[in-house]
Design a protein around this motif. Structure first.
Motif, PDB file in Angstrom:
ATOM      1  N   LYS A 240     -25.659  39.450  10.135  1.00  0.00           N
ATOM      2  CA  LYS A 240     -25.614  40.776  10.730  1.00  0.00           C
ATOM      3  C   LYS A 240     -24.380  41.491  10.202  1.00  0.00           C
ATOM      4  CE  LYS A 240     -24.898  43.007  15.252  1.00  0.00           C
ATOM      5  NZ  LYS A 240     -24.644  42.771  16.698  1.00  0.00           N
ATOM      6  N   GLY A 241     -24.442  42.826  10.084  1.00  0.00           N
ATOM      7  CA  GLY A 241     -23.263  43.602   9.750  1.00  0.00           C
ATOM      8  C   GLY A 241     -23.152  43.994   8.295  1.00  0.00           C
ATOM      9  N   LYS A 242     -22.021  44.623   7.970  1.00  0.00           N
ATOM     10  CA  LYS A 242     -21.771  45.032   6.595  1.00  0.00           C
ATOM     11  C   LYS A 242     -20.278  45.207   6.374  1.00  0.00           C
ATOM     12  CE  LYS A 242     -22.599  49.956   7.522  1.00  0.00           C
ATOM     13  NZ  LYS A 242     -23.437  51.127   7.170  1.00  0.00           N
ATOM     14  N   GLY A 243     -19.907  45.271   5.092  1.00  0.00           N
ATOM     15  CA  GLY A 243     -18.502  45.422   4.708  1.00  0.00           C
ATOM     16  C   GLY A 243     -18.339  45.117   3.239  1.00  0.00           C
ATOM     17  N   LYS A 244     -17.185  44.568   2.874  1.00  0.00           N
ATOM     18  CA  LYS A 244     -16.918  44.228   1.480  1.00  0.00           C
ATOM     19  C   LYS A 244     -16.498  42.759   1.371  1.00  0.00           C
ATOM     20  CE  LYS A 244     -15.540  48.909   0.153  1.00  0.00           C
ATOM     21  NZ  LYS A 244     -16.773  49.162  -0.624  1.00  0.00           N
ATOM     22  N   HIS A 245     -16.937  42.131   0.293  1.00  0.00           N
ATOM     23  CA  HIS A 245     -16.554  40.755   0.013  1.00  0.00           C
ATOM     24  C   HIS A 245     -15.642  40.765  -1.203  1.00  0.00           C
ATOM     25  CE1 HIS A 245     -17.869  36.376  -1.100  1.00  0.00           C
ATOM     26  NE2 HIS A 245     -16.731  36.403  -0.425  1.00  0.00           N
ATOM     27  N   VAL A 246     -14.419  40.302  -1.044  1.00  0.00           N
ATOM     28  CA  VAL A 246     -13.467  40.196  -2.152  1.00  0.00           C
ATOM     29  C   VAL A 246     -13.595  38.782  -2.706  1.00  0.00           C
ATOM     30  CG1 VAL A 246     -11.077  40.409  -2.881  1.00  0.00           C
ATOM     31  CG2 VAL A 246     -11.939  41.833  -1.000  1.00  0.00           C
ATOM     32  N   LEU A 247     -14.177  38.654  -3.886  1.00  0.00           N
ATOM     33  CA  LEU A 247     -14.410  37.346  -4.502  1.00  0.00           C
ATOM     34  C   LEU A 247     -13.737  37.315  -5.860  1.00  0.00           C
ATOM     35  CD1 LEU A 247     -15.731  34.569  -4.578  1.00  0.00           C
ATOM     36  CD2 LEU A 247     -17.850  35.655  -5.347  1.00  0.00           C
TER      37      LEU A 247
END
Length: 281
Positions: A39-46
């Motif tokens: 669930k949800g959203k955002g940014k993934h710093v990989l």
């Protein structure tokens, strides 16, 4: 330097919800991780990339990866953590070499896919369903529960490997830049490093519609390393990982990464790391 998180078990499942902050600094693991966005959203710093994430995404992380999540909408995470020991347990319990060969390409490589690894809705539904089954079964103490977990885990990795492989299938309709061609060839080698047929020059050339002589010269010129040396470098990284993470002996490691002669493996290993495998910690 990033924090490193450790896993004591060979398999574990974690589920939690983050409202404003993920709650963990940018970090690495000593294990592999599949992160399900429930669930949800955002940014993934990989590593050096920043990728938008949303519900239904799935990320695959290796022990060499460094990451964190930036939350923009309340996010529920489902995480499956596993060590290479679980993969070894699965392949020893079942003698299906086809399963082993397909999934080793997922286990033994540094992550080159920064975004969501799921390529179609059917696989997405299967993977998220398998996550729920594994989450339930890991709490089960009934007879044969470990066997059920191994079967579920095996199915999960097969579908994951299918989707990761799909990320490297080149379309004839796409014109690739020189940098992209190099990255795709080197990624293909890493993905298939333990398959001696697939990393032959003629096989690589056929895969990328190039002549054997040209693909060798192209990589040497543009990447600054021969394909042979790149293969050896990659195998030595695997050997180093196996020494750190498993109880395999030198002969077993040499055989696993394609060395027929253990003494030759020892010689190459010492050349790369300055000491014999038996002296390496």
């Amino acid at each position: 330097m990033a924090t490193r998180f450790n896993l004591e078990k060979s398999l574990d499942v974690l589920e939690f919800t983050s409202i404003n902050e993920w709650g963990h600094p940018k970090h690495k693991h000593n294990f592999f991780e599949l992160t399900f966005i429930l669930k949800g959203k955002g940014k993934h710093v990989l590593n050096e990339s920043i990728i938008n994430y949303k519900e239904g995404d799935l990320f695959f992380l290796t022990p060499k990866d460094e990451h964190e999540f930036l939350i923009s909408e309340t996010t529920k995470f489902g995480i499956i953590k596993f060590t290479e020991q679980l993969f070894i347990e699965k392949t020893e319990f079942f003698s299906n070499t086809s399963w082993k060969n397909r999934v080793e390409s997922v286990i033994f490589h540094t992550n080159t896919i920064t975004g969501n690894i799921v390529k179609n809705d059917v696989d997405r539904k299967q993977l998220f369903a398998l996550y729920e089954l594994i989450k339930t079964e890991i709490k089960n103490t009934s007879v044969y529960s470990r066997n059920v977990l191994l079967e579920l885990f095996g199915a999960l990795l097969i579908i994951v490997s299918r989707n990761i492989k799909a990320s490297f299938d080149l379309s004839d309709n796409i014109i690739l830049s020189k940098k992209e061609r190099i990255e795709n060839i080197l990624s293909y080698i890493r993905q298939n490093i333990l398959d001696k047929e697939k990393i032959k020059i003629k096989t690589i050339a056929k895969e990328f519609n190039m002549s054997p002589n040209y693909v060798s010269a192209f990589i040497k010129k543009e990447a600054g390393i021969s394909i042979q040396n790149y293969v050896t470098n990659s195998k030595m990284k695997i050997a180093e990982r196996l020494l750190k993470q498993t109880n395999l002996n030198m002969s077993e490691i040499a055989e696993k990464i394609g060395f027929v002669d253990s003494s030759h493996f020892n010689k190459i290993f010492k050349k790369y790391f300055g000491k014999n495998p038996s002296e390496y910690n």
